[in-house]
Write an enzyme that holds these catalytic residues in place. Structure first.
Site, PDB file in Angstrom:
ATOM      1  N   GLN A 126      59.172  66.097  80.233  1.00 19.43           N
ATOM      2  CA  GLN A 126      60.040  66.468  81.037  1.00 19.43           C
ATOM      3  C   GLN A 126      60.419  68.112  80.790  1.00 19.43           C
ATOM      4  OE1 GLN A 126      63.341  64.347  82.247  1.00 19.43           O
ATOM      5  NE2 GLN A 126      63.400  65.138  84.384  1.00 19.43           N
ATOM      6  N   GLY A 127      60.170  69.027  81.594  1.00 20.24           N
ATOM      7  CA  GLY A 127      60.672  70.420  81.282  1.00 20.24           C
ATOM      8  C   GLY A 127      61.603  70.730  82.332  1.00 20.24           C
ATOM      9  N   TYR A 128      62.730  70.036  82.281  1.00 27.48           N
ATOM     10  CA  TYR A 128      63.964  70.548  83.025  1.00 27.48           C
ATOM     11  C   TYR A 128      64.845  71.211  82.310  1.00 27.48           C
ATOM     12  CZ  TYR A 128      62.570  67.796  87.392  1.00 27.48           C
ATOM     13  OH  TYR A 128      62.037  67.355  88.486  1.00 27.48           O
ATOM     14  N   GLU A 244      64.369  58.873  88.205  1.00 24.02           N
ATOM     15  CA  GLU A 244      64.614  58.991  86.835  1.00 24.02           C
ATOM     16  C   GLU A 244      66.017  58.076  86.935  1.00 24.02           C
ATOM     17  OE1 GLU A 244      65.861  62.042  83.146  1.00 24.02           O
ATOM     18  OE2 GLU A 244      65.582  62.779  85.181  1.00 24.02           O
ATOM     19  N   SER A 378      74.799  64.704  84.152  1.00 22.50           N
ATOM     20  CA  SER A 378      75.844  63.965  83.693  1.00 22.50           C
ATOM     21  C   SER A 378      76.512  63.057  84.817  1.00 22.50           C
ATOM     22  CB  SER A 378      76.706  65.107  83.300  1.00 22.50           C
ATOM     23  OG  SER A 378      77.429  65.754  84.128  1.00 22.50           O
ATOM     24  N   ASN A 379      77.222  62.001  84.084  1.00 25.30           N
ATOM     25  CA  ASN A 379      77.962  61.048  85.099  1.00 25.30           C
ATOM     26  C   ASN A 379      78.977  61.895  85.849  1.00 25.30           C
ATOM     27  OD1 ASN A 379      76.382  59.333  84.017  1.00 25.30           O
ATOM     28  ND2 ASN A 379      78.323  57.902  83.508  1.00 25.30           N
ATOM     29  N   GLU A 380      79.620  63.172  85.355  1.00 25.64           N
ATOM     30  CA  GLU A 380      80.533  63.739  86.173  1.00 25.64           C
ATOM     31  C   GLU A 380      79.806  64.371  87.527  1.00 25.64           C
ATOM     32  OE1 GLU A 380      82.051  63.172  82.214  1.00 25.64           O
ATOM     33  OE2 GLU A 380      80.236  63.884  82.924  1.00 25.64           O
TER      34      GLU A 380
END
Length: 393
Positions: A126-128, A244, A378-380
């Protein structure tokens, strides 16, 4: 929600157990825990066993080789797989790029890529994320400039899992910088053998090599390898991220980890009694089990929605938040159980005699697990998404 098994579902559970008993062997487990090409070959062998059984791609449309399991059957399989200690499939091809290809790709792309993903003939990465664009993914700067029938791609991707093994990478690239950041992004499928691609190793804190930096230096990519329309890749990227984040929750695997933790706590003696009798450990263990049970029902609701033809929605953010928090809580309990013995290195001759051979794995899982609340968004950021789309703030 009623999850009482019917006679047919109980028979399916027996079938799954029989399959796992015959095909998930100690030798295969040992090789999958190995390094480098041994791991890749063993993982492909395991996925081919699932594919030969017709069980590799639940959730895929049947016409593309998927299996039409009910929500309950999918739940049964994932639970039994985890309890047996068998791994999930590598998600980048089967669970991430494949839904984008069959959902937004053209017929030629579906014919070209999907059969090879099913047969594990192509290994995807995966290229993100980029050095300056992680959870703020729309800040990506890897550019793709049109040159005839090709794009010329320049830039870098980072934290790219299993890029060292990959045959292909699906990438978000910037094709227009004139408008909103999200409006100038395209979704490309790039052959990792293309001239100009360099893979640089990144060793993670657990001393394991799964992460990489992928550098693109004037890499030519055919326009035919673009999914959907130019500059519309953000739409496809969001659909992929929902899949995902749902898989990152890892509910079934957390259930197995808790089961194994409970057994270890019953065997560890402290002050003349098992640690399982310790009030503080009991409280932590019970709270985590309750939270995991609640998360499991949320996951079942998401699966039910997906079975009705809807993609994972904002619920995937909730699954990701709580699932990774639970994983870290379990990892912390393993570390606390192992105590000083979590510092025992794998292969150390004293490990078995000390009696905490699991301490090495506990330490590695704890150290790498710190990233779980960061990767996949991230969860934030997931809390912001939840606040906006669920609470309307």
């Amino acid at each position: 929600m009623d999850i009482t098994f019917s006679a047919e579902e109980s028979a399916f559970r027996d079938q799954v157990r029989e399959f796992l008993a015959e095909n998930w062997t100690e030798d295969l487990a040992r090789r999958i825990r190995g390094e480098d090409e041994e791991f890749k070959a063993a993982q492909i062998e395991w996925q081919n066993k699932l594919n030969d059984k017709g069980w590799l791609a639940p959730g895929w449309p049947v016409e593309h080789g998927g299996v039409a399991w009910s929500v309950t059957e999918n739940f049964i399989f994932e639970t039994e797989r985890s309890l047996a200690g068998a791994p999930d499939v590598v998600p980048f091809g089967l669970k991430m790029v494949a839904p984008v290809i069959y959902g937004f790709g053209n017929d030629e792309q579906k014919k070209r890529f999907l059969p090879r993903i099913l047969k594990s003939q192509d290994w995807w990465c995966q290229g993100y994320s980029e050095p300056g664009a992680g959870s703020d993914l729309a800040a990506l700067k890897t550019k793709a400039e049109l040159d005839g029938d090709d794009y010329i791609v320049n830039g870098a991707k980072v934290w790219t899992t299993y890029a060292q093994y990959a045959d292909w990478i699906f990438c978000l690239v910037r094709t227009d910088s004139s408008g909103k950041r999200q409006d100038g992004i395209s979704f490309l499928l790039i052959d990792m053998k293309s001239p100009g691609i360099t893979v640089n190793k990144i060793s993670s804190i657990d001393d394991h090599h799964s992460l990489n930096e992928v550098v693109f230096d004037n890499v030519r990519v055919p326009v035919a390898n673009r999914i959907g329309e130019q500059d519309k890749g953000w739409t496809y990227a969001k659909a992929l991220l929902a899949h995902e984040r749902t898989s990152i929750a890892a509910v079934a695997d957390s259930k197995r980890r808790l089961r194994d933790l409970r057994k270890l706590l019953s065997e560890e003696i402290s002050g003349g009694r098992p640690l399982l009798d310790d009030v503080q450990f009991q409280n932590r263990l019970s709270n985590t089990e309750i939270e995991l049970m609640a998360l499991e029902y949320t996951e079942l609701r998401v699966l039910a929605s997906t079975a009705d033809g809807k993609g994972p929605g904002v619920e995937s953010s909730l699954l990701k938040i709580k699932g990774t928090e639970i994983q870290q809580a379990i990892q912390q309990m393993y570390m606390d159980l192992a105590g000083y013995y979590s510092g025992v290195l794998h292969g150390d001759e004293t490990a078995e005699s000390i009696g905490h051979a699991f301490g090495h794995d506990a330490r590695k899982a704890y150290m790498y697990g710190r990233a779980a609340t960061i990767y996949g968004g991230s969860n934030e950021v997931q809390k912001n998404i939840t606040a906006k789309y669920v609470l309307g703030l």
